[in-house]
Design a protein around this motif. Structure first.
Motif, PDB file in Angstrom:
ATOM      1  N   CYS A 159      -3.754  -2.453  -3.234  1.00 52.73           N
ATOM      2  CA  CYS A 159      -4.067  -3.498  -2.248  1.00 52.73           C
ATOM      3  C   CYS A 159      -2.973  -3.679  -1.198  1.00 52.73           C
ATOM      4  O   CYS A 159      -3.124  -4.471  -0.267  1.00 52.73           O
ATOM      5  CB  CYS A 159      -4.338  -4.829  -2.941  1.00 52.73           C
ATOM      6  SG  CYS A 159      -2.874  -5.634  -3.620  1.00 52.73           S
ATOM      7  N   GLY A 160      -1.853  -2.960  -1.335  1.00 50.91           N
ATOM      8  CA  GLY A 160      -0.774  -3.066  -0.354  1.00 50.91           C
ATOM      9  C   GLY A 160       0.464  -3.779  -0.859  1.00 50.91           C
ATOM     10  O   GLY A 160       1.402  -3.999  -0.098  1.00 50.91           O
ATOM     11  N   LYS A 161       0.505  -4.130  -2.152  1.00 54.14           N
ATOM     12  CA  LYS A 161       1.647  -4.865  -2.703  1.00 54.14           C
ATOM     13  C   LYS A 161       2.939  -4.056  -2.594  1.00 54.14           C
ATOM     14  O   LYS A 161       3.941  -4.520  -2.041  1.00 54.14           O
ATOM     15  CB  LYS A 161       1.404  -5.221  -4.171  1.00 54.14           C
ATOM     16  CG  LYS A 161       0.140  -5.981  -4.472  1.00 54.14           C
ATOM     17  CD  LYS A 161       0.055  -6.398  -5.924  1.00 54.14           C
ATOM     18  CE  LYS A 161       0.174  -5.269  -6.928  1.00 54.14           C
ATOM     19  NZ  LYS A 161      -0.956  -4.314  -6.872  1.00 54.14           N
ATOM     20  N   SER A 162       2.924  -2.844  -3.156  1.00 57.57           N
ATOM     21  CA  SER A 162       4.129  -2.024  -3.158  1.00 57.57           C
ATOM     22  C   SER A 162       4.526  -1.607  -1.749  1.00 57.57           C
ATOM     23  O   SER A 162       5.718  -1.488  -1.434  1.00 57.57           O
ATOM     24  CB  SER A 162       3.927  -0.782  -4.042  1.00 57.57           C
ATOM     25  OG  SER A 162       3.806  -1.152  -5.402  1.00 57.57           O
ATOM     26  N   MET A 163       3.554  -1.385  -0.883  1.00 56.69           N
ATOM     27  CA  MET A 163       3.863  -1.035   0.499  1.00 56.69           C
ATOM     28  C   MET A 163       4.593  -2.166   1.200  1.00 56.69           C
ATOM     29  O   MET A 163       5.477  -1.937   2.042  1.00 56.69           O
ATOM     30  CB  MET A 163       2.578  -0.680   1.251  1.00 56.69           C
ATOM     31  CG  MET A 163       2.816  -0.101   2.641  1.00 56.69           C
ATOM     32  SD  MET A 163       3.753   1.446   2.615  1.00 56.69           S
ATOM     33  CE  MET A 163       2.565   2.540   1.828  1.00 56.69           C
ATOM     34  N   THR A 164       4.261  -3.398   0.849  1.00 59.13           N
ATOM     35  CA  THR A 164       4.982  -4.556   1.398  1.00 59.13           C
ATOM     36  C   THR A 164       6.441  -4.513   0.977  1.00 59.13           C
ATOM     37  O   THR A 164       7.345  -4.716   1.804  1.00 59.13           O
ATOM     38  CB  THR A 164       4.328  -5.861   0.922  1.00 59.13           C
ATOM     39  OG1 THR A 164       2.958  -5.901   1.363  1.00 59.13           O
ATOM     40  CG2 THR A 164       5.060  -7.074   1.485  1.00 59.13           C
ATOM     41  N   LEU A 165       6.704  -4.257  -0.313  1.00 63.47           N
ATOM     42  CA  LEU A 165       8.085  -4.168  -0.788  1.00 63.47           C
ATOM     43  C   LEU A 165       8.835  -3.027  -0.113  1.00 63.47           C
ATOM     44  O   LEU A 165      10.000  -3.180   0.291  1.00 63.47           O
ATOM     45  CB  LEU A 165       8.119  -3.953  -2.303  1.00 63.47           C
ATOM     46  CG  LEU A 165       7.747  -5.104  -3.229  1.00 63.47           C
ATOM     47  CD1 LEU A 165       8.288  -4.841  -4.630  1.00 63.47           C
ATOM     48  CD2 LEU A 165       8.236  -6.439  -2.735  1.00 63.47           C
ATOM     49  N   LYS A 166       8.194  -1.881  -0.008  1.00 63.72           N
ATOM     50  CA  LYS A 166       8.859  -0.718   0.596  1.00 63.72           C
ATOM     51  C   LYS A 166       9.176  -0.962   2.067  1.00 63.72           C
ATOM     52  O   LYS A 166      10.177  -0.449   2.584  1.00 63.72           O
ATOM     53  CB  LYS A 166       7.985   0.525   0.428  1.00 63.72           C
ATOM     54  CG  LYS A 166       7.922   0.995  -1.019  1.00 63.72           C
ATOM     55  CD  LYS A 166       6.958   2.151  -1.210  1.00 63.72           C
ATOM     56  CE  LYS A 166       6.901   2.563  -2.679  1.00 63.72           C
ATOM     57  NZ  LYS A 166       5.901   3.636  -2.917  1.00 63.72           N
ATOM     58  N   SER A 167       8.353  -1.752   2.737  1.00 55.42           N
ATOM     59  CA  SER A 167       8.629  -2.102   4.132  1.00 55.42           C
ATOM     60  C   SER A 167       9.849  -3.010   4.217  1.00 55.42           C
ATOM     61  O   SER A 167      10.693  -2.858   5.110  1.00 55.42           O
ATOM     62  CB  SER A 167       7.412  -2.798   4.758  1.00 55.42           C
ATOM     63  OG  SER A 167       6.288  -1.936   4.799  1.00 55.42           O
ATOM     64  N   ILE A 168       9.962  -3.967   3.294  1.00 50.26           N
ATOM     65  CA  ILE A 168      11.123  -4.865   3.279  1.00 50.26           C
ATOM     66  C   ILE A 168      12.400  -4.081   2.985  1.00 50.26           C
ATOM     67  O   ILE A 168      13.446  -4.314   3.589  1.00 50.26           O
ATOM     68  CB  ILE A 168      10.927  -5.982   2.238  1.00 50.26           C
ATOM     69  CG1 ILE A 168       9.742  -6.877   2.626  1.00 50.26           C
ATOM     70  CG2 ILE A 168      12.196  -6.826   2.101  1.00 50.26           C
ATOM     71  CD1 ILE A 168       9.320  -7.845   1.529  1.00 50.26           C
ATOM     72  N   ALA A 169      12.304  -3.126   2.058  1.00 51.00           N
ATOM     73  CA  ALA A 169      13.470  -2.334   1.669  1.00 51.00           C
ATOM     74  C   ALA A 169      13.862  -1.315   2.728  1.00 51.00           C
ATOM     75  O   ALA A 169      14.996  -0.819   2.720  1.00 51.00           O
ATOM     76  CB  ALA A 169      13.197  -1.623   0.353  1.00 51.00           C
ATOM     77  N   GLY A 170      12.941  -0.975   3.631  1.00 51.41           N
ATOM     78  CA  GLY A 170      13.223   0.035   4.647  1.00 51.41           C
ATOM     79  C   GLY A 170      12.853   1.433   4.229  1.00 51.41           C
ATOM     80  O   GLY A 170      13.158   2.402   4.928  1.00 51.41           O
ATOM     81  N   ILE A 171      12.185   1.562   3.089  1.00 47.85           N
ATOM     82  CA  ILE A 171      11.766   2.878   2.604  1.00 47.85           C
ATOM     83  C   ILE A 171      10.649   3.433   3.477  1.00 47.85           C
ATOM     84  O   ILE A 171      10.550   4.641   3.705  1.00 47.85           O
ATOM     85  CB  ILE A 171      11.323   2.784   1.136  1.00 47.85           C
ATOM     86  CG1 ILE A 171      12.501   2.335   0.263  1.00 47.85           C
ATOM     87  CG2 ILE A 171      10.770   4.115   0.636  1.00 47.85           C
ATOM     88  CD1 ILE A 171      12.124   1.994  -1.157  1.00 47.85           C
TER      89      ILE A 171
END
Length: 368
Positions: free
Chosen positions: A38-50
Motif C-alpha cells: 500500500c506504500g508504507k515501506s516506500m514512505t519510510l524509504k523516501s524519508i530515509a533518502g533511499i
C-alpha cells in the motif's frame, strides 16, 4: 531532540497507484498500518533518502521550529543523501553485514567518532550483547540479530528512527517478548520514531499515533486508541480488525437494519446521520445470554438481541470462533483444556449500543 517535528508531503508514482501522503509527527512513535503493497515501506524509504519522491517536501524542524533541515524539496531541487540525514533505518531482515562481527556491525556508523569505543561498549551493555561481540550474524538467533540491528542504529544517534516491519522475520513465540523490548527502546528514545506494520496488535501496543494507508493514501490519522474505538470508515474498521461489517438501512436517528445480517434491527448509542452507510461490531463485543436472561430485556428497545441459530464452531487454543447463521462472527475466550463447545453456546447474544461502530463507505477526515 525532544522538540523535533518531521513534516512529510510527498508524491511518487508507483506501478499501480500514486503514493500521495502528507503528515507531521513529533516525539513518541507514529505507526503506519496497512496491507502489503500500500506504500508504507516506500514512505519510510523516501524519508530515509533511499528513494527519491517525484515531488513534495520532507523537512525536520528542531528547537521548537527555529531550526530546519530540509531532506527533500522538489521545487528547490534538494535531495540530501541518506548518510547526511541522521536517520536510522531498521530493515525487515535487519541487513546486518554477514562478514562482520557484532562489534564491527555496531561500529559501522562510527568510523570517525572520537568516542566510538565507549559508544560500542554502551550499546553492547544496553542490548545485552555481552559475550557476543566477536560472533558473526549467522551464529545469532533472530532476537539477538534484532538487538544488534538496534544497537547499530542507535549508536549512530539518529534524529529519526524508522522501523520497517521489525517483527516480520520473527517466529511467533519470540514476537511478544521482542515487542516489549522495543517498547522500552521507543520510550527511552528522545527523537522521532515511525514504525511500518500490517499487524494491528503491534500498532496498538507500540504506537501513540497511527496512519491508516490504502493504495498510497492516508485514509485515517489520529491517536491510536481513538482510531480503534472509532475507525469511522469501512476500510479503517477492517484494517483495525473488525470482522463484522454490514450495510444498513436507516430506520431512525438511533435505529438501523443490518442488510447483510438477515435484516437484524439494532439500536445505536450515536446518532445515525445520512453519511453512515455501514455498521461494525467487533467479534469480542457480544454478551452471551440464556433464554431467561434474554426474556427479561426483550421488551427494551436497546436490547439488541441476536439469535444464535445453526452456529458453525471452530476451536482455537484460547478462543472459540463461532459463525452464526446470519453471518455474524463471535469470539469467545476458552481454556485450552476444554474441547467441548456445547456448554458455551448460548441461546442469544447481545451487543450494547455503545459497541456498534458507525461507518462511512468513503474516506473520513483526519483528526491529527
Amino acid at each position: 531532540m525532544s522538540d523535533c517535528l518531521l513534516e512529510v508531503r510527498i508524491r511518487k508514482q508507483l506501478r499501480s497507484f500514486a503514493l500521495e501522503t502528507a503528515f507531521e509527527t513529533g516525539s513518541g512513535c507514529l505507526g503506519i498500518l496497512g496491507p502489503s503493497g500500500c506504500g508504507k515501506s516506500m514512505t519510510l524509504k523516501s524519508i530515509a533518502g533511499i528513494v527519491c519522491p517525484d515531488s513534495g517536501t520532507i523537512r525536520l524542524k528542531t528547537d521548537s521550529g527555529h531550526k530546519e533541515q530540509i531532506f527533500y524539496d522538489s521545487d528547490r531541487r534538494v535531495h540530501v543523501s541518506p548518510q547526511k540525514r541522521k536517520v536510522g533505518y531498521l530493515f525487515q531482515n535487519y541487513a546486518l553485514f554477514p562478514n562482520m562481527t557484532v562489534e564491527q556491525n555496531i561500529a559501522v556508523g562510527l568510523k570517525h567518532h572520537a568516542d566510538r569505543h565507549r559508544i560500542i561498549r554502551e550499546m553492547v551493555e544496553r542490548f545485552r550483547l555481552n559475550g557476543l561481540e566477536q560472533q558473526y550474524p549467522g551464529k545469532l538467533s533472530g532476537g539477538q540479530q534484532q538487538r544488534v540491528a538496534f544497537a547499530r542504529m542507535l549508536a549512530y544517534e539518529p534524529k529519526v528512527m524508522l522501523l520497517d516491519e521489525p517483527f516480520s522475520a520473527m517466529d511467533t513465540h519470540l514476537r511478544e517478548r521482542l515487542r516489549l523490548e522495543l517498547l522500552e527502546v521507543i520510550k527511552e528514545y528522545p527523537g522521532i520514531s515511525i514504525m511500518v506494520t500490517h499487524d494491528r496488535d503491534e500498532a496498538y501496543q507500540l504506537c501513540d499515533h497511527l496512519l491508516l494507508m490504502e493504495e498510497g493514501k492516508v485514509i485515517r490519522a489520529g491517536k491510536t486508541r481513538d482510531i480503534f474505538e472509532n475507525p469511522a470508515t469501512v476500510t479503517a474498521a477492517r484494517l483495525t480488525g473488525c470482522k463484522n461489517i454490514s450495510r444498513i438501512e436507516r430506520l431512525g436517528e438511533y435505529r438501523v437494519k443490518a442488510l447483510d445480517w438477515e435484516g437484524l434491527e439494532l439500536t445505536t448509542m450515536s446518532k445515525v446521520n445520512d453519511s453512515i452507510t455501514n455498521i461494525g461490531i467487533r467479534a469480542h463485543d457480544f454478551e452471551p445470554l440464556s433464554e431467561s436472561e434474554a426474556a427479561k430485556i426483550r421488551s427494551c428497545e436497546d436490547s439488541n438481541l441476536v439469535p444464535v441459530q445453526a452456529p458453525q464452531i471452530s476451536e482455537m487454543p484460547f478462543e472459540w470462533y463461532v459463525m452464526l447463521q446470519n453471518g455474524i462472527w463471535w469470539k469467545k475466550e476458552k481454556n485450552m483444556h476444554v474441547h467441548e463447545a456445547k456448554e458455551i453456546i448460548p441461546a442469544w447474544l447481545r451487543v450494547k449500543p455503545s459497541a456498534i461502530l458507525l461507518l462511512q463507505s468513503g474516506q473520513a477526515k483526519r483528526d491529527r
